[in-house]
Write a protein that holds these residues in place. Structure first.
Motif, PDB file in Angstrom:
ATOM      1  N   GLY A 201       0.800  -1.219   0.000  1.00 28.33           N
ATOM      2  CA  GLY A 201       0.000   0.000   0.000  1.00 28.33           C
ATOM      3  C   GLY A 201       0.831   1.266   0.000  1.00 28.33           C
ATOM      4  N   ASP A 202       2.132   1.157   0.289  1.00 26.25           N
ATOM      5  CA  ASP A 202       2.997   2.343   0.293  1.00 26.25           C
ATOM      6  C   ASP A 202       3.178   2.888  -1.123  1.00 26.25           C
ATOM      7  N   GLU A 203       3.195   4.204  -1.228  1.00 24.27           N
ATOM      8  CA  GLU A 203       3.547   4.855  -2.493  1.00 24.27           C
ATOM      9  C   GLU A 203       5.053   5.069  -2.499  1.00 24.27           C
ATOM     10  N   VAL A 204       5.704   4.629  -3.557  1.00 27.55           N
ATOM     11  CA  VAL A 204       7.153   4.782  -3.651  1.00 27.55           C
ATOM     12  C   VAL A 204       7.498   5.624  -4.873  1.00 27.55           C
TER      13      VAL A 204
ATOM     14  N   VAL B 298       2.728   2.124  -6.572  1.00 30.86           N
ATOM     15  CA  VAL B 298       2.168   1.703  -5.292  1.00 30.86           C
ATOM     16  C   VAL B 298       2.501   0.231  -5.089  1.00 30.86           C
ATOM     17  N   VAL B 299       3.034  -0.099  -3.899  1.00 27.48           N
ATOM     18  CA  VAL B 299       3.411  -1.475  -3.591  1.00 27.48           C
ATOM     19  C   VAL B 299       2.137  -2.311  -3.423  1.00 27.48           C
ATOM     20  N   LYS B 300       2.006  -3.351  -4.252  1.00 25.24           N
ATOM     21  CA  LYS B 300       0.838  -4.217  -4.199  1.00 25.24           C
ATOM     22  C   LYS B 300       1.126  -5.550  -3.502  1.00 25.24           C
ATOM     23  N   GLU B 301       2.350  -6.049  -3.631  1.00 20.26           N
ATOM     24  CA  GLU B 301       2.683  -7.328  -3.020  1.00 20.26           C
ATOM     25  C   GLU B 301       4.181  -7.382  -2.744  1.00 20.26           C
ATOM     26  N   ILE B 302       4.532  -7.889  -1.565  1.00 20.92           N
ATOM     27  CA  ILE B 302       5.937  -8.062  -1.194  1.00 20.92           C
ATOM     28  C   ILE B 302       6.228  -9.560  -1.148  1.00 20.92           C
ATOM     29  N   LEU B 303       7.222  -9.975  -1.920  1.00 23.10           N
ATOM     30  CA  LEU B 303       7.489 -11.399  -2.095  1.00 23.10           C
ATOM     31  C   LEU B 303       8.685 -11.892  -1.287  1.00 23.10           C
ATOM     32  N   VAL B 304       9.323 -11.008  -0.515  1.00 23.56           N
ATOM     33  CA  VAL B 304      10.454 -11.419   0.319  1.00 23.56           C
ATOM     34  C   VAL B 304      10.230 -10.914   1.739  1.00 23.56           C
ATOM     35  N   LYS B 305      10.981 -11.494   2.664  1.00 26.16           N
ATOM     36  CA  LYS B 305      10.928 -11.054   4.061  1.00 26.16           C
ATOM     37  C   LYS B 305      12.336 -11.115   4.634  1.00 26.16           C
ATOM     38  N   GLU B 306      12.515 -10.507   5.794  1.00 30.54           N
ATOM     39  CA  GLU B 306      13.821 -10.529   6.436  1.00 30.54           C
ATOM     40  C   GLU B 306      14.268 -11.974   6.669  1.00 30.54           C
ATOM     41  N   GLY B 307      15.515 -12.240   6.320  1.00 29.56           N
ATOM     42  CA  GLY B 307      16.054 -13.582   6.492  1.00 29.56           C
ATOM     43  C   GLY B 307      16.068 -14.393   5.215  1.00 29.56           C
ATOM     44  N   ASP B 308      15.280 -13.952   4.188  1.00 27.02           N
ATOM     45  CA  ASP B 308      15.307 -14.655   2.899  1.00 27.02           C
ATOM     46  C   ASP B 308      16.638 -14.439   2.205  1.00 27.02           C
ATOM     47  N   LYS B 309      16.940 -15.299   1.247  1.00 23.30           N
ATOM     48  CA  LYS B 309      18.143 -15.156   0.428  1.00 23.30           C
ATOM     49  C   LYS B 309      17.728 -14.940  -1.015  1.00 23.30           C
ATOM     50  N   VAL B 310      18.343 -13.961  -1.669  1.00 25.75           N
ATOM     51  CA  VAL B 310      17.998 -13.620  -3.056  1.00 25.75           C
ATOM     52  C   VAL B 310      19.262 -13.520  -3.886  1.00 25.75           C
ATOM     53  N   SER B 311      19.088 -13.576  -5.197  1.00 31.08           N
ATOM     54  CA  SER B 311      20.187 -13.407  -6.147  1.00 31.08           C
ATOM     55  C   SER B 311      19.728 -12.444  -7.235  1.00 31.08           C
TER      56      SER B 311
ATOM     57  N   GLY C 172      18.065 -11.031 -10.269  1.00 32.05           N
ATOM     58  CA  GLY C 172      16.891 -11.472 -11.003  1.00 32.05           C
ATOM     59  C   GLY C 172      15.761 -11.973 -10.127  1.00 32.05           C
ATOM     60  N   SER C 173      15.995 -12.171  -8.834  1.00 26.04           N
ATOM     61  CA  SER C 173      14.921 -12.621  -7.937  1.00 26.04           C
ATOM     62  C   SER C 173      13.843 -11.542  -7.834  1.00 26.04           C
ATOM     63  N   VAL C 174      12.581 -11.950  -7.918  1.00 25.80           N
ATOM     64  CA  VAL C 174      11.468 -10.998  -7.807  1.00 25.80           C
ATOM     65  C   VAL C 174      11.264 -10.679  -6.328  1.00 25.80           C
ATOM     66  N   ILE C 175      11.256  -9.363  -6.001  1.00 27.56           N
ATOM     67  CA  ILE C 175      11.140  -8.982  -4.596  1.00 27.56           C
ATOM     68  C   ILE C 175       9.768  -8.385  -4.265  1.00 27.56           C
ATOM     69  N   LEU C 176       9.132  -7.717  -5.228  1.00 28.22           N
ATOM     70  CA  LEU C 176       7.792  -7.192  -4.972  1.00 28.22           C
ATOM     71  C   LEU C 176       7.112  -6.802  -6.275  1.00 28.22           C
ATOM     72  N   GLN C 177       5.801  -6.506  -6.181  1.00 28.10           N
ATOM     73  CA  GLN C 177       5.014  -6.064  -7.336  1.00 28.10           C
ATOM     74  C   GLN C 177       4.558  -4.635  -7.081  1.00 28.10           C
ATOM     75  N   VAL C 178       4.729  -3.797  -8.085  1.00 29.40           N
ATOM     76  CA  VAL C 178       4.379  -2.373  -7.980  1.00 29.40           C
ATOM     77  C   VAL C 178       3.390  -2.024  -9.075  1.00 29.40           C
ATOM     78  N   GLU C 179       2.315  -1.335  -8.703  1.00 33.38           N
ATOM     79  CA  GLU C 179       1.332  -0.853  -9.682  1.00 33.38           C
ATOM     80  C   GLU C 179       1.748   0.535 -10.127  1.00 33.38           C
ATOM     81  N   THR C 180       1.925   0.692 -11.436  1.00 31.18           N
ATOM     82  CA  THR C 180       2.378   1.970 -11.987  1.00 31.18           C
ATOM     83  C   THR C 180       1.269   2.604 -12.810  1.00 31.18           C
ATOM     84  N   ALA C 181       1.359   3.940 -12.973  1.00 27.66           N
ATOM     85  CA  ALA C 181       0.353   4.679 -13.719  1.00 27.66           C
ATOM     86  C   ALA C 181       0.415   4.336 -15.202  1.00 27.66           C
ATOM     87  N   THR C 182       1.632   4.200 -15.718  1.00 22.86           N
ATOM     88  CA  THR C 182       1.833   3.830 -17.124  1.00 22.86           C
ATOM     89  C   THR C 182       2.766   2.656 -17.176  1.00 22.86           C
ATOM     90  N   LYS C 183       2.678   1.894 -18.237  1.00 26.73           N
ATOM     91  CA  LYS C 183       3.502   0.689 -18.361  1.00 26.73           C
ATOM     92  C   LYS C 183       4.972   1.064 -18.465  1.00 26.73           C
TER      93      LYS C 183
END
Length: 390
Positions: free
Chosen positions: A27-30, A55-68, A70-81
């Protein structure tokens, strides 16, 4: 409106990097370049900035996760593509002044990266010259803080076209170091200084503190190896908190925002109650005598580095406050004694007596010649060493 995925950009050769902080919520605006998450490798912390507004719609990681990469970390809704892959820029701690894919080369400014709480750090060495070709991670300059020396690596391959600093200058985070000419394709990646999240207001007990507060000397916290994310370091700088005094409660001994807040609240309480007091006072040490060492023989004056100066003060203080320990060891002097006795008759003819002390003096003199700093004194102003050549 379009839903866009944000992935981990180029983080070098690292894989399976720890997520130590998530800086946004659903829900945060970034805004573009706002910090989304903080990663931690074996050597440093780095933040993943937002590649676009939304606007942040979904967060796919949390503290303690491991990423590399190309890993998807969250989904953001944008005004234009937005163009896919917008966030694939490497996490360099530099910024680019001009980058055009249509040109063969572009100018690229290299600045001082995040060096913690230090400001006005000495430049003690320049490792490149104008015209030098450098590779990514080559050392460009060496800085020296109160506690250590550190090198500024090159963020890209390129050719040095201008150097903005010289030995003896003082620099801080963001200071221009030099300019590189890089290939247009390399320079086209968007790079930026670390994007830092907004610092939330901390409610403190009502008290007027004129200077940055300090925990009572009686509570000594050995926290020199603790580490913190860039966002926490920025918070500490704003609040005037010395992180070496803060107890760490995060994973792997990491200092969190909550640790800083607790430190401030506790310090303010101590100030209000009058608990803060000095330690080590009352020694009534005599002033250093002024000795002209040159009257005894040839001397040489050698300037001390910043680390040497600080070490000298701490060692001198500890010398008078800490109980000493005497060390004993054994040495086999069978051959020395045999030699001394063989020369005994010769020495008596010369009217002298050879004792073991003669050989000890000879060994000490040879050692002092080999290690001249052991035959030196600290100047009265503490700025240099007086090395005696006698």
């Amino acid at each position: 409106m379009a839903l866009q995925q944000v992935t981990v950009p180029d983080i070098g050769d690292y894989k399976e990097v720890d997520v130590i902080e998530v800086n946004v919520s659903v829900g945060d605006e970034v805004k573009e370049e706002d910090s989304l998450i903080t990663l931690e490798t074996d050597k440093a912390s780095m933040e993943v900035p937002a590649p676009f507004d939304g606007v942040v719609k979904e967060i796919l990681v949390k503290e303690g996760d491991k990423v590399s990469e190309g890993s998807v970390i969250l989904q953001v809704e944008t005004a234009t593509k937005q163009a896919q892959g917008t966030n694939s820029a490497p996490l360099d701690e530099t910024k680019e002044i001009s980058a055009d894919k249509s040109t063969s080369q572009a100018s690229y400014e290299v600045t001082v990266p995040d060096i913690g709480d230090y400001k006005d750090v000495d430049v003690i060495e320049l490792n490149v010259s104008v015209g030098d070709e450098v590779k990514e991670e080559d050392s460009l300059a060496t800085l020296e803080t109160d506690k250590a020396s550190m090198e500024i690596p090159s963020p890209k391959d390129g050719k040095v076209t201008a150097i903005a600093i010289k030995v003896g200058d003082k620099v801080s985070q963001g200071s221009l170091v030099l300019t590189l000419a890089v290939n247009g394709a390399d320079a086209s990646h968007m790079t930026t200084q670390e994007a830092l999240p907004k610092v939330e207001e901390i409610k403190l007990p009502e008290a007027k503190v004129e200077q940055p507060v300090a925990v009572a000397e009686s509570q000594v916290i050995d926290n020199t190896k603790a580490h913190a994310s860039p966002a926490v370091r920025r918070l500490a700088r704003i609040l005037g908190v010395d992180l070496s005094r803060v107890s760490a409660s995060g994973r792997k001994g990491r200092i969190t925002k909550e640790d800083c807040e607790s430190y401030i609240k506790k310090a303010v309480t101590q100030v209000q109650s009058g608990q803060v007091g000095g330690a080590g006072a009352g020694l009534d040490l005599l002033p250093d005598p002024v000795v002209d060492f040159a009257k005894f023989g040839e001397i040489e004056t050698e300037s001390l580095s910043r680390i040497n100066k600080l070490s000298a003060k701490n060692l001198a203080r500890n010398w008078v406050k800490i109980p000493h320990v005497t060390f004993y060891d054994d040495a086999d002097i069978t051959d020395l004694e045999a030699f001394r006795k063989a020369k005994k008759a010769y020495a008596e003819k010369q009217g002298v007596k050879i004792t073991p002390l003669s050989f000890l003096i000879k060994a000490a003199a040879s050692a002092l010649q080999h290690y001249p700093r052991f035959n030196s004194s600290l100047s009265n102003d503490g700025e240099s060493l007086i090395i005696k050549k006698y």
